[in-house]
Design a protein around this motif. Structure first.
Motif, PDB file in Angstrom:
ATOM      1  N   ARG A 112       0.886  -1.066  -0.003  1.00  0.00           N
ATOM      2  CA  ARG A 112       0.069   0.017   0.224  1.00  0.00           C
ATOM      3  C   ARG A 112       0.924   1.455   0.186  1.00  0.00           C
ATOM      4  NH1 ARG A 112      -2.977   2.026   3.203  1.00  0.00           N
ATOM      5  NH2 ARG A 112      -4.747   2.583   1.924  1.00  0.00           N
ATOM      6  N   HIS A 146     -16.374  -1.374  -4.159  1.00  0.00           N
ATOM      7  CA  HIS A 146     -15.899  -2.700  -3.714  1.00  0.00           C
ATOM      8  C   HIS A 146     -16.192  -3.369  -4.971  1.00  0.00           C
ATOM      9  CE1 HIS A 146     -16.148  -6.570  -1.569  1.00  0.00           C
ATOM     10  NE2 HIS A 146     -17.232  -6.599  -2.111  1.00  0.00           N
ATOM     11  N   ASP A 179      -5.709  -9.956  -5.641  1.00  0.00           N
ATOM     12  CA  ASP A 179      -6.798  -9.261  -4.494  1.00  0.00           C
ATOM     13  C   ASP A 179      -6.050  -8.192  -3.787  1.00  0.00           C
ATOM     14  OD1 ASP A 179      -9.363 -10.909  -5.053  1.00  0.00           O
ATOM     15  OD2 ASP A 179      -7.847 -12.451  -4.530  1.00  0.00           O
ATOM     16  N   ASP A 180      -4.675  -8.566  -3.292  1.00  0.00           N
ATOM     17  CA  ASP A 180      -3.948  -7.545  -2.594  1.00  0.00           C
ATOM     18  C   ASP A 180      -3.732  -6.291  -3.230  1.00  0.00           C
ATOM     19  OD1 ASP A 180      -4.123  -9.054  -0.128  1.00  0.00           O
ATOM     20  OD2 ASP A 180      -1.884  -9.624  -0.203  1.00  0.00           O
ATOM     21  N   ARG A 219      -6.925  -4.044  -3.841  1.00  0.00           N
ATOM     22  CA  ARG A 219      -7.022  -3.335  -2.563  1.00  0.00           C
ATOM     23  C   ARG A 219      -6.216  -2.327  -2.177  1.00  0.00           C
ATOM     24  NH1 ARG A 219      -6.337  -7.430   1.537  1.00  0.00           N
ATOM     25  NH2 ARG A 219      -6.460  -5.784   2.962  1.00  0.00           N
ATOM     26  N   GLU A 238      -8.416   0.874  -2.188  1.00  0.00           N
ATOM     27  CA  GLU A 238      -8.682   1.448  -0.728  1.00  0.00           C
ATOM     28  C   GLU A 238      -7.903   2.694  -0.269  1.00  0.00           C
ATOM     29  OE1 GLU A 238      -8.228  -1.957   1.990  1.00  0.00           O
ATOM     30  OE2 GLU A 238      -9.732  -3.134   0.649  1.00  0.00           O
ATOM     31  N   THR A 260     -12.962  -3.077  -7.109  1.00  0.00           N
ATOM     32  CA  THR A 260     -11.916  -3.718  -6.622  1.00  0.00           C
ATOM     33  C   THR A 260     -11.984  -5.139  -6.885  1.00  0.00           C
ATOM     34  OG1 THR A 260     -11.876  -2.110  -4.376  1.00  0.00           O
ATOM     35  CG2 THR A 260     -10.703  -4.187  -4.380  1.00  0.00           C
ATOM     36  N   GLU A 261     -12.931  -5.864  -6.755  1.00  0.00           N
ATOM     37  CA  GLU A 261     -13.228  -7.027  -7.292  1.00  0.00           C
ATOM     38  C   GLU A 261     -12.912  -7.344  -8.910  1.00  0.00           C
ATOM     39  OE1 GLU A 261     -16.818  -8.819  -4.372  1.00  0.00           O
ATOM     40  OE2 GLU A 261     -17.189  -8.050  -6.321  1.00  0.00           O
TER      41      GLU A 261
END
Length: 328
Positions: free
Chosen positions: A34, A102, A319-320, A323, A327, A105-106
């Protein structure tokens, strides 16, 4: 999708790897991911959170499309993502900015899942061919992979210094071989790279090494004669081991954005690229190139680099990654 080195590499060892500290290690890596993707997140996630998701109207989709393209997700991939979101919003499946965030992101994670994300180490020896242009971090990536194979997976690794054009590349690889504790086969500057690969595989067979990692000259994808030589190296390897190289990894500098995608397209014509190592993600706002490469080439990103440390080269987890860039 592989999240650890044990999951990335198929070894044929049925014994479960030690993982007592793995959850904390993963949390630590995600925090670094991040932090080092902050430029991409500022270009993408922050903009989306601040303005785009307030109202789901035509302006939303236009702004979303512009923002994704700016982050180098790519026009084709962006169009597919926005079309799916717009359709789901029109049917009532999405009704709020939070739901849209959300779902985005998916979808970003979904488009990055292509091909086989693993690397099979069961052939003896396994031959991994490393290709890419100068400056992408190819040689240091080889060293880091060798270190993890030796220290984490307990594999015996031999490096082949096939970049015979740059003395500095050979010297750097020698340093990594010493650091990782593995053998290296090298030749005089200007030697035939195919001969280096041939000698390395022969040495690995004689000494019982598990893995051979073959470095190649940092070719510019516009230099046709050098790309032909790269194809020749591959043919030399195949004559010695018909099913080799078992993995061909292309290193791409994420800061080059769409140019990296063009590099990948041309390298794929010269050799059968089976995976991408995306480096220097910590220094770019163009992190979306990981998604463009996966979708437009159909080649999985298998490793990402977000810094200079050993632990900053990790298996790519879609996925990471999604996000980390979305996020707030």
């Amino acid at each position: 999708m592989p999240r650890t080195w044990h999951e990335l590499f198929i070894t044929g060892n049925e014994a479960p790897p030690p993982a007592a500290e793995e959850p904390e290690e993963r949390r630590g890596f995600f925090r670094r991911l991040r932090e080092n993707l902050s430029k991409t997140r500022e270009a993408l996630g922050a903009e989306l959170q601040a303005t785009v998701f307030q109202n789901l109207d035509d302006e939303t989709w236009e702004r979303l499309e512009e923002t994704l393209i700016y982050a180098d997700v790519g026009a084709t991939t962006t169009a597919k993502i926005v079309e799916r979101l717009e359709t789901e919003a029109s049917t009532g499946d999405l009704s709020s900015g939070e739901q849209l965030s959300h779902r985005l992101t998916e979808l970003l994670a979904e488009v990055a899942r292509v091909g086989d994300p693993t690397i099979d180490l069961r052939p003896q020896p396994t031959v991994i061919l490393m290709v890419g242009v100068n400056g992408t971090g190819k040689t240091s990536t080889i060293g880091k992979i060798a270190w993890h194979l030796q220290k984490v997976l307990g594999k015996s690794v031999l490096l082949a210094a096939g970049d015979t054009y740059r003395a500095a590349a050979v010297e750097q690889l020698v340093e990594w071989a010493e650091r990782a504790g593995c053998d290296i086969v090298r030749a005089a500057q200007g030697s035939d790279p195919g001969a280096v690969a041939f000698d390395a595989i022969a040495a690995a067979q004689a000494r019982g090494h598990d893995v051979v990692i073959v470095d190649t000259a940092g070719r510019l994808h516009t230099q046709e004669h050098l790309m032909e030589e790269l194809a020749k190296v591959r043919r030399v390897i195949q004559k010695q081991l018909p099913d080799a190289p078992h993995e061909t990894l292309l290193t791409i500098d994420a800061t080059t954005g769409q140019n990296g995608l063009r590099q990948a397209l041309l390298f794929r014509e010269a050799v059968d690229v089976s995976g991408i190592v995306l480096t220097k993600l910590d220094g770019t706002a163009k992190g979306g190139i990981a998604l463009a490469i996966a979708q437009e080439l159909g080649v999985p990103v298998k490793l990402i680099g977000i810094g200079e440390r050993l632990e900053d080269l990790r298996p790519f987890d879609p996925d990471d990654f999604a996000r980390a860039v979305i996020e707030a």
